[in-house]
Design an enzyme around this catalytic site. Sequence first.
Site, PDB file in Angstrom:
ATOM      1  CG  ASP A 181      -1.824   1.161   1.332  1.00  0.00           C
ATOM      2  OD1 ASP A 181      -2.672   1.309   0.437  1.00  0.00           O
ATOM      3  OD2 ASP A 181      -1.696   1.938   2.295  1.00  0.00           O
TER       4      ASP A 181
ATOM      5  CD  GLU B  27      -2.277   2.323  -3.361  1.00  0.00           C
ATOM      6  OE1 GLU B  27      -3.440   2.648  -3.625  1.00  0.00           O
ATOM      7  OE2 GLU B  27      -1.844   2.243  -2.191  1.00  0.00           O
TER       8      GLU B  27
END
Length: 718
Positions: free
Chosen positions: A349, A385
Amino acid sequence: MRIWRGSPYPLGATWDGAGVNVAVFSEHATQVELCLFDSADAKQESERITLPERTYQVWHGYLPDLRPGQFYGLRVHGPYEPQNGHRFNPNKLLLDPYAKAIARNLKWDDRLFGYQVGHEDADLSLDERDSAEVAPLAAIIDTAFTWGNDPPLHIPWEQTVIYELHVKGFTKLMPDVPEAIRGTYSGLASEPAIRHLTNLGITAVELLPIHYHIDERFLVERKKVNYWGYNTLGFFAPDPRYCATAEPDRHLNEFKSMVRALHQAGIEVILDVVYNHTAEGNHLGATLSWKGIDNRSYYNLSPEDPRYYMDFTGCGNTPNTRHPRTLQLIMDSLRYWVTEMHVDGFRFDLAATLGRSQLVVDHMSAFFSIIHQDPILSQVKLIAEPWDVGPDGYQVGNFPVLWAEWNGRYRDCVRKFWKGDGGTVSEFATRLTGSSDLYMDDGRRPTASINFITCHDGFCLHDLVSYNDKHNEANGEENRDGANDNNSWNCGAEGPTEDEEITELRERQKRNFLATMLISQGVPMLLAGDEISHTQQGNNNTYCQDSELTWLNWEITPARQSMLEFTRRLIQIRRTQPTLQRRRFFHGAPIFGTAVKDIYWLDNKFEEMTEEAWNAGFVKALGVVLVGASGEVDYHGKPIIGDSLMLLLNAYWEPIEFQFPRLIGVIPDFERLFDTFTPNSPPSPVNLNHSYTLQGRSTALFRWTPVLVGEGTQGDTL
């Protein structure tokens, strides 16, 4: 209780079969205490033991009388000087950063804060109340598990199809799963859940965060939770809320059993992990773990005023990955999940944050360098990401080799194309063939592009074609949260409608999106529920919704069944067509010494696209031929010969007639695999009469066997 000198390694509380070694890193502490609790309900520790030794800034001791099942926490002494970056407060019970199991979740209370909440001096004040009654507790466990034969699957990237799911939401309403295990790791490992996954044809599940996380206080006060789980506190412990049993010593076994069951079904397990911030928030956040153990070492503090945190995620803090012990914790955690828990990869993330050197994203940082040379981590699937909210945070296409990326530019372009936006066809062609503009020049391959239309964050597929605007009122933030620019189109009505024409168009648009993604070069990622048209009623930010809004609805209507069958069909085509599993980019150049190129871009007259056509803003239809004898070779060096494929796309609202040359008409096995306008039609030979009418907003795929002219060559079938 007896305590011996012990060892500074491994960090955490480790059962070795005879006793427990406890080791805690803290560079600036003056004393570290181990606190033992008799039960999860205990308001105070029954025993407090000072760790007797300090080696290389690690406090440690060995307890020969301690056994698995013991609940514990830490107290760390040192200066409370926020202005100097120090927030030690021994009145606050702390969670071991290396805790392997969670025995008790926290209960939000002002006592969890190191300062006096509401004091005029804010965090410069000191709260001397004890937090033991409301703080989270860890459990010492025996990690032994009988894996049997469970080698890594090592499914090649080009053969991978990812399915992003939430452990709870996937099976919470799945009717064939026993009610007692719905929404748990055991539920995901159950026969009905695995049957759905294998019938669908995916090769990997990407689990939304399962590391132990806490629900933010403001959410709890609103009677909501952090459903997605992007608020990690324990980087080694599986979150107990997804366990079918309350006993901490069984949490690991349940998770491991799930991984083993998925592996036996040929499915890899990828974890969505959050190392870019912790649940302790900013300078006004609670003191739960790192902040009270060694705030200055663990966190990236402002160089101008270390009272405050550098924040590149919007979540209050950023780990200091330039400190070797913080970096060690992250790497130890990653290796633990691979070696001990047998997971197959990670999706990071807001991964740009992990490579930051203060304000700059440094792709030669220690974080990336260590992973690249690590003999374990360099061999698993690594997905970034590739952005955060800091300066120059959008890093799509910029990550190092070994890394795949969530390709946000793919998502945006494909959405715009099928919405009917002009001027997108040139970029669309690039996205369809693996985004060579992003990944070719740095030594990566098409599989560096994780292609997705939807994910947990944003509209699900059904809502993408049903809403022009977000509808997040249920979140309690007056619809201010969530992205405003979604590149969505409601097809003529906002939300549910009984208009059959609009409903049919929406279904077709969903099929167009899925077909595009699963025909594209790269690695497709399907959002769980899209295959059965799950809706979140226009909410594009369901992070706090633990309800039927996010739990998949398994009531399969005829329309949902049709979508499910079409999705299965697409995945089967992808997995059986070598032309869709390329390891290298197309070059539009002759192959095997013939006049045949590996790819052709065609207009509706079946002539190759000109520069003028590529740049014309009105072009919304396109044909592409992928030649089966692609120029690639297998592991043994033999040419890979698959079917030749022709994909026709029409984002215009009216039918377009594609003219075909006579040569195609005489190919004996020329057949249409699907047309999104008539999705229930089985694959069948097509009498083209040298043309094919593609209806408005539709996609069609055709196949034929390459005409071989010699060993490993192909004749010109165009």
